[in-house]
Design a protein around this motif. Structure first.
Motif, PDB file in Angstrom:
ATOM      1  N   MET A 173     -36.637  40.294  77.512  1.00  0.00           N
ATOM      2  CA  MET A 173     -36.573  38.850  77.729  1.00  0.00           C
ATOM      3  C   MET A 173     -35.277  38.257  77.165  1.00  0.00           C
ATOM      4  O   MET A 173     -34.661  37.378  77.782  1.00  0.00           O
ATOM      5  CB  MET A 173     -37.775  38.163  77.071  1.00  0.00           C
ATOM      6  CG  MET A 173     -39.135  38.557  77.638  1.00  0.00           C
ATOM      7  SD  MET A 173     -39.336  38.230  79.397  1.00  0.00           S
ATOM      8  CE  MET A 173     -39.132  39.882  80.085  1.00  0.00           C
ATOM      9  N   LEU A 174     -34.859  38.729  76.001  1.00  0.00           N
ATOM     10  CA  LEU A 174     -33.585  38.267  75.435  1.00  0.00           C
ATOM     11  C   LEU A 174     -32.421  38.654  76.340  1.00  0.00           C
ATOM     12  O   LEU A 174     -31.456  37.886  76.500  1.00  0.00           O
ATOM     13  CB  LEU A 174     -33.381  38.860  74.036  1.00  0.00           C
ATOM     14  CG  LEU A 174     -34.243  38.304  72.916  1.00  0.00           C
ATOM     15  CD1 LEU A 174     -33.959  39.053  71.608  1.00  0.00           C
ATOM     16  CD2 LEU A 174     -33.997  36.814  72.715  1.00  0.00           C
ATOM     17  N   GLY A 175     -32.502  39.852  76.919  1.00  0.00           N
ATOM     18  CA  GLY A 175     -31.455  40.276  77.847  1.00  0.00           C
ATOM     19  C   GLY A 175     -31.375  39.372  79.059  1.00  0.00           C
ATOM     20  O   GLY A 175     -30.289  39.003  79.512  1.00  0.00           O
ATOM     21  N   VAL A 176     -32.542  38.990  79.592  1.00  0.00           N
ATOM     22  CA  VAL A 176     -32.565  38.070  80.733  1.00  0.00           C
ATOM     23  C   VAL A 176     -32.017  36.704  80.317  1.00  0.00           C
ATOM     24  O   VAL A 176     -31.266  36.070  81.063  1.00  0.00           O
ATOM     25  CB  VAL A 176     -33.993  37.939  81.294  1.00  0.00           C
ATOM     26  CG1 VAL A 176     -34.036  36.911  82.424  1.00  0.00           C
ATOM     27  CG2 VAL A 176     -34.493  39.289  81.794  1.00  0.00           C
ATOM     28  N   ALA A 177     -32.376  36.255  79.120  1.00  0.00           N
ATOM     29  CA  ALA A 177     -31.855  34.974  78.629  1.00  0.00           C
ATOM     30  C   ALA A 177     -30.338  35.005  78.492  1.00  0.00           C
ATOM     31  O   ALA A 177     -29.639  34.037  78.809  1.00  0.00           O
ATOM     32  CB  ALA A 177     -32.493  34.639  77.281  1.00  0.00           C
ATOM     33  N   PHE A 178     -29.815  36.146  78.056  1.00  0.00           N
ATOM     34  CA  PHE A 178     -28.383  36.270  77.782  1.00  0.00           C
ATOM     35  C   PHE A 178     -27.533  36.141  79.044  1.00  0.00           C
ATOM     36  O   PHE A 178     -26.377  35.708  78.974  1.00  0.00           O
ATOM     37  CB  PHE A 178     -28.118  37.617  77.098  1.00  0.00           C
ATOM     38  CG  PHE A 178     -26.716  37.780  76.582  1.00  0.00           C
ATOM     39  CD1 PHE A 178     -26.177  36.870  75.683  1.00  0.00           C
ATOM     40  CD2 PHE A 178     -25.940  38.846  76.997  1.00  0.00           C
ATOM     41  CE1 PHE A 178     -24.886  37.024  75.206  1.00  0.00           C
ATOM     42  CE2 PHE A 178     -24.647  39.015  76.520  1.00  0.00           C
ATOM     43  CZ  PHE A 178     -24.112  38.098  75.624  1.00  0.00           C
ATOM     44  N   ILE A 179     -28.082  36.489  80.197  1.00  0.00           N
ATOM     45  CA  ILE A 179     -27.284  36.388  81.423  1.00  0.00           C
ATOM     46  C   ILE A 179     -27.198  34.949  81.925  1.00  0.00           C
ATOM     47  O   ILE A 179     -26.460  34.681  82.888  1.00  0.00           O
ATOM     48  CB  ILE A 179     -27.827  37.309  82.532  1.00  0.00           C
ATOM     49  CG1 ILE A 179     -29.226  36.859  82.974  1.00  0.00           C
ATOM     50  CG2 ILE A 179     -27.825  38.757  82.067  1.00  0.00           C
ATOM     51  CD1 ILE A 179     -29.790  37.662  84.145  1.00  0.00           C
ATOM     52  N   TRP A 180     -27.926  34.042  81.268  1.00  0.00           N
ATOM     53  CA  TRP A 180     -27.830  32.625  81.633  1.00  0.00           C
ATOM     54  C   TRP A 180     -26.953  31.851  80.671  1.00  0.00           C
ATOM     55  O   TRP A 180     -26.232  30.939  81.074  1.00  0.00           O
ATOM     56  CB  TRP A 180     -29.223  31.997  81.698  1.00  0.00           C
ATOM     57  CG  TRP A 180     -30.068  32.600  82.761  1.00  0.00           C
ATOM     58  CD1 TRP A 180     -31.056  33.536  82.609  1.00  0.00           C
ATOM     59  CD2 TRP A 180     -29.974  32.366  84.171  1.00  0.00           C
ATOM     60  NE1 TRP A 180     -31.577  33.887  83.821  1.00  0.00           N
ATOM     61  CE2 TRP A 180     -30.940  33.175  84.801  1.00  0.00           C
ATOM     62  CE3 TRP A 180     -29.170  31.525  84.961  1.00  0.00           C
ATOM     63  CZ2 TRP A 180     -31.116  33.179  86.177  1.00  0.00           C
ATOM     64  CZ3 TRP A 180     -29.357  31.534  86.334  1.00  0.00           C
ATOM     65  CH2 TRP A 180     -30.311  32.348  86.923  1.00  0.00           C
TER      66      TRP A 180
END
Length: 397
Positions: A178-185
């Motif tokens: 989830m943090l990885g997905v957040a980081f791409i934003w």
């Protein structure tokens, strides 16, 4: 006597209200929050929308989706650019849709807040959890961020909240995905990383290798632009380039650098600010490690909020929206677990709302030093209260 004047319609109405009043009120408040957002979306464009987002979408309209991704524009990472590229095909409503996407994530945030509170406090807290999550929708910065400012802070905040939710549920891998997905934003996801590093040190309940999900997902998310013909270096250095044009320690955020006359001395104090932030987290690690058995799951919300606030207070390159998630987390924690924070939290909410209004509407300016002084005092109060709780293991309401 009342019964004489009640016909069958009134009786049915009162029966429905007696049985479903809570659900009706909640439904009305959700509907009202949506109508407010729709009204804002249709009737206001921020400076960012006019001078950044609209020209970027026009760029994709002129160059096409593939051509636009190949050339690149703006300082957002590839997933957000993909959205801009597709919305460029709808010139008359694209800005409304862009803001609507962020507003949809407002409700995602409220949903995850509900799930977190239900997880922490059980089914008996269900109705209160609904009310707290509903109140999040009406926080001034949450109302204004997507609908008025047309910014996307709700998107990356939603994924960070999901990371916290899965961490509270003792998942070992999902929080970092989830943090990885957040980081791409948004690169500001790094503001919550100190919390997870701290938990790695004191709780020892997951592998350090799980952090590799962040660069892995970041690399995968950049592939659409690379396949369109953009260079690998150009794609994966986007976040580094975001700071290249900044000349101030703080861009509109009321942190410690607004208290003195050093805000314009990034060349001298930038690296010092980064090291100072690391020192603050290092000291907090020593205290937390010593009292690690006092850290309950409810404190995760507080500690994550404090991690973000600490970065906003001490790091350079901070903008006036970067405490968005910290205020949401602090708000939820204060209502559900610690009413002692109401004064400092309320002050921070007001300051952030006023700074939003200053940017959006050009309200009469109060000297930034006053905002900074009040905000830094609130941060100090929050810090003292956090470590008082950690050391004393108190459960305050």
């Amino acid at each position: 006597m009342k019964g004489k004047f009640m016909n069958i319609i009134d009786k049915k109405i009162h029966n429905i209200l007696d049985k479903y009043l809570f659900q009706i009120v909640v439904g009305f408040c959700i509907l009202a929050s949506a109508l407010i957002r729709i009204h804002f979306l249709r009737n206001y464009l921020s400076i960012d929308a006019i001078y950044c987002l609209e020209p970027w979408m026009q760029f994709y309209e002129d160059n096409g989706i593939i051509g636009g991704l190949r050339e690149g524009i703006g300082n957002y990472y590839i997933p957000y650019n993909v959205i801009l590229a597709f919305l460029s095909k709808f010139p008359s409503i694209r800005m409304i849709i862009l803001g609507l996407i962020s507003c949809i994530f407002d409700y995602g945030i409220a949903t995850v807040v509900y799930l977190i509170l239900k997880q922490l406090k059980g089914d008996d807290y269900k109705n209160k959890a609904i009310l707290v999550s509903l109140a999040v929708l009406y926080l001034p910065i949450v109302l204004m961020n997507g609908s008025l400012w047309k910014q996307c802070d709700s998107i990356y905040s939603f994924w960070i909240l999901l990371a916290l939710y899965f961490y509270i549920r003792d998942s070992k891998r999902l929080p970092f995905i989830m943090l990885g997905v957040a980081f791409i934003w948004k690169a500001q996801v790094i503001y919550v990383i100190p919390f997870f590093l701290l938990m790695y040190i004191v709780k020892k309940n997951y592998s350090i290798l799980e952090f590799l999900w962040l660069p892995l997902i970041y690399i995968i998310a950049g592939l659409p632009a690379i396949m369109a013909g953009r260079s690998v270096l150009d794609v994966y250095s986007i976040y580094l380039k975001q700071t290249s044009d900044i000349t101030e320690m703080s861009s509109g955020f009321p942190n410690i650098y607004k208290l003195g006359n050093i805000n314009g001395m990034l060349y001298l104090f930038g690296i010092v600010a980064i090291l100072l932030t690391m020192v603050v987290f290092a000291f907090s690690t020593i205290v937390t490690q010593k009292y690690r058995y006092n850290i309950s799951e409810e404190l995760y919300l507080y500690m994550a909020a404090w991690s973000i606030q600490t970065c906003c207070i001490f790091l350079p390159f901070v903008h006036d929206r970067y405490d968005y998630l910290a205020i949401i987390l602090m708000f939820v924690y204060a209502i559900a677990f610690n009413h002692r924070l109401f004064a400092s939290l309320g002050t921070m909410i007001v300051i952030s709302a006023l700074l939003y209004c200053k940017f959006l509407f050009g309200f009469e300016e109060i000297p930034m030093v006053y905002y900074a002084l009040a905000y830094c005092i609130c941060y100090l109060i929050n810090t003292i209260e956090l470590f008082r709780r950690v050391i004393n293991c108190e459960k305050t309401i």
